[in-house]
Design a protein around this motif. Structure first.
Motif, PDB file in Angstrom:
ATOM      1  N   ALA A  42     -21.777 -52.808-116.646  1.00 39.05           N
ATOM      2  CA  ALA A  42     -20.893 -53.919-116.668  1.00 39.05           C
ATOM      3  C   ALA A  42     -19.301 -53.900-116.598  1.00 39.05           C
ATOM      4  N   ARG A  43     -19.027 -52.767-117.229  1.00 38.44           N
ATOM      5  CA  ARG A  43     -17.531 -52.589-117.281  1.00 38.44           C
ATOM      6  C   ARG A  43     -17.241 -51.859-116.005  1.00 38.44           C
ATOM      7  N   GLN A  44     -18.169 -51.005-115.386  1.00 40.49           N
ATOM      8  CA  GLN A  44     -17.736 -50.538-114.061  1.00 40.49           C
ATOM      9  C   GLN A  44     -17.728 -51.680-113.128  1.00 40.49           C
ATOM     10  N   VAL A  45     -18.588 -52.568-113.273  1.00 35.54           N
ATOM     11  CA  VAL A  45     -18.592 -53.739-112.080  1.00 35.54           C
ATOM     12  C   VAL A  45     -17.423 -54.420-112.295  1.00 35.54           C
ATOM     13  N   ASP A  46     -16.742 -54.616-113.475  1.00 36.08           N
ATOM     14  CA  ASP A  46     -15.658 -55.540-113.670  1.00 36.08           C
ATOM     15  C   ASP A  46     -14.429 -54.644-113.055  1.00 36.08           C
ATOM     16  N   GLU A  47     -14.472 -53.266-113.196  1.00 31.73           N
ATOM     17  CA  GLU A  47     -13.430 -52.736-112.373  1.00 31.73           C
ATOM     18  C   GLU A  47     -13.442 -52.848-111.008  1.00 31.73           C
TER      19      GLU A  47
ATOM     20  N   CYS B 121     -25.576 -52.147-106.661  1.00 30.37           N
ATOM     21  CA  CYS B 121     -26.488 -51.344-106.813  1.00 30.37           C
ATOM     22  C   CYS B 121     -26.351 -49.888-106.657  1.00 30.37           C
ATOM     23  N   ASN B 122     -25.208 -49.487-106.058  1.00 27.65           N
ATOM     24  CA  ASN B 122     -24.878 -48.118-105.862  1.00 27.65           C
ATOM     25  C   ASN B 122     -24.193 -47.767-107.510  1.00 27.65           C
ATOM     26  N   ILE B 123     -23.570 -48.557-108.085  1.00 25.54           N
ATOM     27  CA  ILE B 123     -22.787 -48.229-109.256  1.00 25.54           C
ATOM     28  C   ILE B 123     -24.156 -48.291-110.314  1.00 25.54           C
ATOM     29  N   THR B 124     -25.291 -48.998-110.308  1.00 25.07           N
ATOM     30  CA  THR B 124     -26.186 -48.820-110.927  1.00 25.07           C
ATOM     31  C   THR B 124     -27.076 -47.648-110.964  1.00 25.07           C
ATOM     32  N   LEU B 125     -27.423 -47.389-109.774  1.00 24.45           N
ATOM     33  CA  LEU B 125     -28.405 -46.116-109.640  1.00 24.45           C
ATOM     34  C   LEU B 125     -27.445 -44.826-109.742  1.00 24.45           C
TER      35      LEU B 125
ATOM     36  N   THR C 197     -24.836 -58.559-112.275  1.00 24.44           N
ATOM     37  CA  THR C 197     -25.301 -57.821-113.608  1.00 24.44           C
ATOM     38  C   THR C 197     -26.499 -57.159-113.526  1.00 24.44           C
ATOM     39  N   ARG C 198     -26.565 -56.136-114.473  1.00 26.19           N
ATOM     40  CA  ARG C 198     -27.794 -55.122-114.267  1.00 26.19           C
ATOM     41  C   ARG C 198     -28.222 -54.838-115.711  1.00 26.19           C
ATOM     42  N   THR C 199     -29.506 -54.250-115.813  1.00 23.38           N
ATOM     43  CA  THR C 199     -29.964 -53.683-117.158  1.00 23.38           C
ATOM     44  C   THR C 199     -29.132 -52.487-117.454  1.00 23.38           C
TER      45      THR C 199
END
Length: 223
Positions: free
Chosen positions: A7-12, A89-93, A204-206
């Motif tokens: 979540a923090r990486q997505v915000d950034e 997706c790239n952030i999550t993986l 948002t992701r798990t």
């Protein structure tokens, strides 16, 4: 290793992305995300206690396999993602590679990621995150459909994609815009779903901690 949540990486990422694409396109994506949240998780999504379905899958080298073959009798964390074109997706993986995979390996659990993109796109996902777990193509979203999680971008969002220089259909193996809701399913050794987390809002992701907790619950219950 990253010590930040997804979540923090997505915000950034969003801070820079919004500035890059401007307010008009940002409003389109914000509206799409709002509509997805308002609609909620669709009926028919598989959940805890359901039997995980099977479907053919394709490896990045073009070989045919299936979810059942990949799972075998090993507890599996199955991740559905949209494609290498999706920054979320790239952030999550990448985070799963760095933080989730080691935790799963310690527990004797495997990690598998699936998307409808071409095998070449799967190769790009692997390169983007330096991934060391199976990344497979779900032709025509057959597996995602059996899990009940198929959707597609709104017409407005696809128009915004075009302005940004790409189209989802160009990335998918079946040349349609159908994509899965980003989802995580924990499947036990017998093929039963023990945890399901479906995100209709694709930003948002798990989180890693949530997946690890679900896996630990599974392992305790199976003793």
């Amino acid at each position: 290793m990253t010590d930040q949540t997804i979540a923090r990486q997505v915000d950034e990422f969003n801070e820079g992305f919004t500035a890059q694409i401007g307010p008009e396109l940002s409003a389109v994506f914000d509206g799409e995300q709002r509509d997805l949240r308002d609609a909620g998780v669709p009926d028919g999504v598989l959940t805890e206690g359901d039997t995980a379905p099977d479907a053919p899958l394709v490896t990045p080298t073009g070989a045919t396999t299936s979810l059942a073959e990949v799972r075998g009798t090993t507890p599996t964390v199955l991740v559905f993602y949209r494609g290498a074109w999706c920054p979320y997706c790239n952030i999550t993986l990448r985070t799963y590679q760095q933080e989730l995979l080691p935790a799963l390996q310690e527990r004797g659990v495997q990690l598998v990621a699936v998307s409808p993109q071409t095998p070449e796109g799967a190769e790009q996902s692997i390169a983007n995150g330096e991934l060391a777990f199976p990344v497979l193509t779900d032709l025509e979203n057959v597996l995602a459909g059996r899990f009940g999680i198929v959707t597609e971008p709104s017409a407005a969002a696809r128009g915004a994609h075009t302005q940004l220089g790409f189209d989802v259909a160009d990335s998918n193996a079946d040349a349609t815009a159908a994509i899965p809701f980003p989802s995580v399913f924990v499947i036990d050794a017998g093929g039963t779903v023990r945890f399901a987390d479906v995100h209709v809002d694709y930003t948002t992701r798990t989180e890693v901690a949530t997946v690890v907790a679900a896996v630990d619950d599974l392992l305790v219950a199976s003793r």
